[in-house]
Design a protein around this motif. Sequence first.
Motif, mmCIF file in Angstrom:
data_model
loop_
_atom_site.group_PDB
_atom_site.id
_atom_site.type_symbol
_atom_site.label_atom_id
_atom_site.label_comp_id
_atom_site.label_asym_id
_atom_site.label_seq_id
_atom_site.Cartn_x
_atom_site.Cartn_y
_atom_site.Cartn_z
ATOM 1 N N ASP A 25 0.813 -1.213 0.000
ATOM 2 C CA ASP A 25 0.000 0.000 0.000
ATOM 3 C C ASP A 25 0.847 1.263 0.000
ATOM 4 O O ASP A 25 0.345 2.353 -0.263
ATOM 5 C CB ASP A 25 -0.916 0.011 1.227
ATOM 6 N N SER A 26 2.130 1.127 0.333
ATOM 7 C CA SER A 26 3.036 2.277 0.339
ATOM 8 C C SER A 26 4.416 1.815 -0.089
ATOM 9 O O SER A 26 4.905 0.775 0.381
ATOM 10 C CB SER A 26 3.099 2.900 1.738
ATOM 11 N N THR A 208 -8.005 -0.451 1.407
ATOM 12 C CA THR A 208 -9.189 -0.782 0.606
ATOM 13 C C THR A 208 -8.877 -1.178 -0.827
ATOM 14 O O THR A 208 -9.774 -1.622 -1.546
ATOM 15 C CB THR A 208 -10.154 0.422 0.563
ATOM 16 N N GLY A 240 0.496 9.215 4.429
ATOM 17 C CA GLY A 240 -0.304 9.291 3.212
ATOM 18 C C GLY A 240 -1.797 9.338 3.471
ATOM 19 O O GLY A 240 -2.569 9.682 2.565
ATOM 20 N N CYS A 241 -2.236 8.997 4.688
ATOM 21 C CA CYS A 241 -3.689 8.963 4.918
ATOM 22 C C CYS A 241 -4.136 9.673 6.187
ATOM 23 O O CYS A 241 -5.338 9.829 6.407
ATOM 24 C CB CYS A 241 -4.180 7.513 4.934
ATOM 25 N N LYS A 289 -9.552 11.328 11.281
ATOM 26 C CA LYS A 289 -10.140 11.173 9.949
ATOM 27 C C LYS A 289 -9.084 10.712 8.948
ATOM 28 O O LYS A 289 -7.934 11.118 9.006
ATOM 29 C CB LYS A 289 -10.764 12.487 9.487
ATOM 30 N N ARG A 291 -7.693 10.546 5.118
ATOM 31 C CA ARG A 291 -7.743 11.265 3.839
ATOM 32 C C ARG A 291 -7.777 10.259 2.692
ATOM 33 O O ARG A 291 -7.090 9.233 2.728
ATOM 34 C CB ARG A 291 -6.502 12.146 3.686
ATOM 35 N N GLY A 292 -8.551 10.581 1.671
ATOM 36 C CA GLY A 292 -8.579 9.721 0.492
ATOM 37 C C GLY A 292 -9.476 8.507 0.692
ATOM 38 O O GLY A 292 -10.173 8.356 1.698
ATOM 39 N N GLU A 293 -9.438 7.622 -0.302
ATOM 40 C CA GLU A 293 -10.333 6.465 -0.313
ATOM 41 C C GLU A 293 -9.606 5.136 -0.160
ATOM 42 O O GLU A 293 -10.227 4.078 -0.245
ATOM 43 C CB GLU A 293 -11.123 6.452 -1.630
ATOM 44 N N ASN A 294 -8.303 5.175 0.089
ATOM 45 C CA ASN A 294 -7.539 3.921 0.116
ATOM 46 C C ASN A 294 -7.477 3.260 1.484
ATOM 47 O O ASN A 294 -6.945 2.153 1.617
ATOM 48 C CB ASN A 294 -6.121 4.168 -0.385
#
Length: 323
Positions: A25-26, A208, A240-241, A289, A291-294
């Motif tokens: 994922d990263s 995800t 990243g999130c 929270k 960020r993003g949809e991943n």
Amino acid sequence: MASEGLAGALAAVLGGQGLSVHSCDSEPAGEPLAPVRLRKNVCYVVLAVFLNEQDEVLLIQEAKKECRGSWYLPAGRMEPGETIVEALQREVKEEAGLHCEPLTLLSVEERGPSWIRFVFLARATGGILKTSKEADAESLQAGWYPRSSLPTPLRAQDILHLVELAAQYRRQARHPLTLPQELPCSLVCQRLVATFTSVQTVWVLVGTVGVPHLPVTACGLTPVEQRGGIKTAVLRLLRGCLALPHLAVETKGLLGLQHLGKEHADGICLNVLVTVAFRNPGMQSEPPKVRGENFFWWKVMEEDLQSQLLQRLQESSVVPVNR
């Protein structure tokens, strides 16, 4: 979805089992990820601590020119094509003359992703202790010595902490027996059990992309990632999130270790327990929270998994990672 699939994956990781690594994922920026290779771009070291019923430690006397005559725990570099356990057993046989089996991983030490040492508590299962008459290029001899009175000179003082760690584990085990799982991996990577807790509630970060899964982050071999150590890859994924400046992130330690070593699969996957918390918690009872949809936060509702996670977190019941 699939909280059933996530629950099964989390249960497997908490139980010290492995999960196949299909993707990351990263990944480090600007660095094409190529399979890692022992003796080329990574070095893994195995080390064994033996304690007998008389509270004696097994030590070997070094034969290498630079440290000849000094004493150390049985240890050495892994060879291509070996599993971690096979490497441990080979080194102990070569240096001490004994057959052995590992009981548990005691700690993992790293100097960045390209140099990692696996420290085991082990027990002898046979063989004959190496004497000075059998001195060779591997060692001059081996012997059992009282833990309170080790021979001198020691090759390095770092083994004192490891011997004490083994003694503490025998008195009261902080983490379950943990042994490497033989699963192939082409990279040095980490699977995160990244948690946020509030009262008796636990959330776990989930990736995800594809099937919802515990996120995996690849460790890079660039100078920057070497200097920062393996925690760099964890922070990169979370950066990243999540809004990291407002958060405190801590890697608690290992829940498990995956490696195969066969068919040029020299990579490893470290299954790590990570905590995420607000630096100024105030009345915050929900995770930060995303960020993003991943990624998303999965609220762990299964009572058994929730209690396991809380226990592992509260008691730091993990294999320590030291730098």
